[in-house]
Scaffold this active site. Structure first.
Site, PDB file in Angstrom:
ATOM      1  CE1 TYR A  53      -3.261   3.038   0.720  1.00  0.00           C
ATOM      2  CE2 TYR A  53      -1.945   3.399   2.294  1.00  0.00           C
ATOM      3  CZ  TYR A  53      -2.811   3.891   1.520  1.00  0.00           C
ATOM      4  OH  TYR A  53      -3.432   5.177   1.549  1.00  0.00           O
ATOM      5  CG  ASN A 195       0.194   7.671   6.667  1.00  0.00           C
ATOM      6  OD1 ASN A 195      -0.001   6.572   6.075  1.00  0.00           O
ATOM      7  ND2 ASN A 195      -0.855   8.621   6.251  1.00  0.00           N
ATOM      8  CG  PHE A 328      -2.884   6.621  10.058  1.00  0.00           C
ATOM      9  CD1 PHE A 328      -4.249   6.783  10.349  1.00  0.00           C
ATOM     10  CD2 PHE A 328      -2.443   5.771   9.357  1.00  0.00           C
ATOM     11  CE1 PHE A 328      -5.249   6.143   9.822  1.00  0.00           C
ATOM     12  CE2 PHE A 328      -3.321   4.608   8.621  1.00  0.00           C
ATOM     13  CZ  PHE A 328      -4.605   5.099   8.732  1.00  0.00           C
ATOM     14  CD  GLU A 413      -8.195   8.608   4.339  1.00  0.00           C
ATOM     15  OE1 GLU A 413      -8.606  10.055   4.565  1.00  0.00           O
ATOM     16  OE2 GLU A 413      -7.466   8.352   3.786  1.00  0.00           O
TER      17      GLU A 413
END
Length: 508
Positions: A53, A195, A328, A413
């Site tokens: 990723y 991040n 994060f 998110e």
């Protein structure tokens, strides 16, 4: 001496020294090798054409898109440029320095997959005073502080803007003047810079550093007010606090006893028969102590966070695995900062209530508004009005940001922390608290003039003398704003907190 960056031992006081005092930083022995070993895992995965990723895929909703090998470095630069979308007034240079240090410390743990040169360049930006211009708004606090971190990363690659020796410059020019070479991002490095919780941790961490000093200073302010209002120190008797043994409560009670030791003002009315004072005086240990415990908790959470790996994915060199997770997410900091904001708002509230008692002749037995010529002069009338306005503003700011969430990135998110908002609100409350405490201390010092020739206690006398070195007694009306600012500077510099910490033993 340098602050050693090792990924595991950074504390708020060291963070403040680097951010506020520009103390130099060095990478710990062994950290470079850890970072290099971690990087080798990324390089090996790339050689195997593994799907990683943010390295061989797009980001967020675009994570299903595969990126060709010849576009991997471009992907990282595109990420930094596209995410540099912050708005609002820039963060203070000291806050940017704090964030730079937190990001470098996190990378030094050796789980982020960056090359050592990137980490070393971040540290040299600190040492040489290259401070990215970072807008304060635009982070929702999940996937890290993306927008502010992108503005930081722009300067690392020679773009964006930076402050260097007081001049605002293009990022590349600032790096050139500092003798630094911009970094050409390699696989994963843009993601590792963006991040993470470094900006909420930097802003909130500095606010908590100030708050710890203000909690000690509030004990001194409360002791001085209690003294000049002829309150009884009996409420700080250690036996009361031994049977309700909250640590902060016991500390505050002990501080009050020691600060008032040797007070002729206290002795002058010891047999007056008063049994109980108003809560803003009698419950200083209970309220200040609870604030102290909450701030201690928030500081502990923050120190744990600034020594954590908070990007994604994370690399584990021992096993060679690369794992996607959610370190994060700013929830731990958002909750802690909101908790601290709530209690510090209440600390300002109890301080303002004592200020009201000082200036109100019906409650204090002192001249109205502590004026030598009440009527002709208004004295400290507007001091309390100003403090009341800040206390009311704090009540609005104390509403927690962390209870809110708004989906982003096409609902990938879908739950965010708003931790950066929590940090900014906390900083604003600390600013206001500083001014409210300065107002109380100013008024209490003025009240000492009306208790003369009786002398305050050993600790409160030292505080009174420190105020008088910068601010004369109020003999006639004058502009009070500079007086408030002068005492606020003393609070920020920790002068009253040092009186509390360094005062010799002995108790009232």
């Amino acid at each position: 001496m340098s602050v050693v960056v090792d990924g595991e031992s950074l504390r708020l006081d060291r963070l403040a020294e680097v951010a506020l005092d520009c103390r130099p930083v060095t990478l710990a022995s062994g950290a470079r090798e850890r970072v290099a070993a971690c990087r080798a895992v990324i390089d090996s995965a790339l050689a195997r054409d593994a799907v990683i990723y943010g390295v061989t895929t797009g980001f967020g909703k675009l994570s299903d898109a595969r990126i060709p090998h010849d576009q991997i470095e471009r992907l990282q630069l595109n990420l930094v440029r596209s995410h540099a979308c912050g708005v609002g007034e820039p963060l203070a240079e000291v806050e940017v320095r704090a964030a730079l240090l937190v990001r470098a410390n996190s990378l030094a743990r050796g789980h982020s997959g960056v090359r050592p040169v990137l980490l070393e360049t971040l540290l040299e930006m600190l040492n040489r005073g290259v401070h990215p211009v970072v807008p304060s708004r635009g982070s929702v606090g999940a996937s890290g502080d993306l927008a502010p971190s992108a503005h930081m990363a722009l300067v690392l690659v020679g773009e964006g803007e930076a402050l260097y020796r007081g001049e605002r410059l293009p990022g590349g020019e600032a790096m050139r003047r500092a003798g630094l070479r911009p970094v050409e991002l390699s696989a994963k490095e843009g993601l590792s810079l963006l991040n993470g919780t470094q900006f909420m941790a930097g802003v909130g961490g500095l606010a908590l550093y100030r708050a710890r000093r203000l909690v000690d200073s509030a004990d001194l302010a409360g002791a001085l007010s209690l003294e000049v209002l002829l309150g009884t120190p009996a409420a700080s008797d250690p036996r009361i606090h031994e049977v309700r043994p909250h640590p902060g409560q016991e500390v505050t009670a002990r501080n009050i006893r020691r600060l008032l030791a040797g007070s002729a003002i206290v002795e002058s009315h010891r047999e007056c028969g008063r049994l109980q004072d108003a809560y803003s005086l009698r419950c200083i240990p209970q309220v200040h102590g609870a604030v102290r415990d909450a701030v201690t908790h928030a500081a502990a959470v923050t120190e744990r966070e600034i020594n954590s790996a908070t990007d994604n994915p994370l690399v584990f060199p021992d096993s060679g695995e690369i794992l996607s997770g959610g370190n994060f997410h700013g929830a731990p900091l958002g909750y802690a900062f909101d908790y601290a904001a709530l209690v510090l708002a209440d600390l300002a509230s109890i301080s303002e209530r004592r200020l009201e008692r000082l200036v109100n002749p019906d409650l204090s037995g002192l001249p109205a508004f502590l004026s030598a010529e009440p009527g002709l002069s208004s004295g400290f009338m507007l001091l309390q009005v100003m403090a009341a306005s800040l206390v009311s503003e704090n009540k609005i700011l104390a509403h927690p940001a962390s209870v809110d969430s708004i989906p982003t990135s096409a609902n990938k998110e879908d739950h965010v922390s708003m931790g950066m908002t929590s940090a900014l609100k906390l900083r604003a409350i600390v600013d206001n608290l500083e001014l409210v405490l300065a107002s109380e201390i100013l008024a209490a010092a003025q009240a000492v003039e009306f208790r003369k020739p009786l002398e305050p206690g050993r600790g409160t006398r030292e505080a009174y003398a420190r105020v008088r070195r910068s601010v004369p007694p109020l003999a006639a009306d004058r502009v009070l704003a500079p007086d408030v600012q002068a005492v606020a500077v003393m609070l920020r510099d920790g002068e009253f907190a040092r009186i509390v910490a360094d005062h010799p033993g002995g108790e009232a």
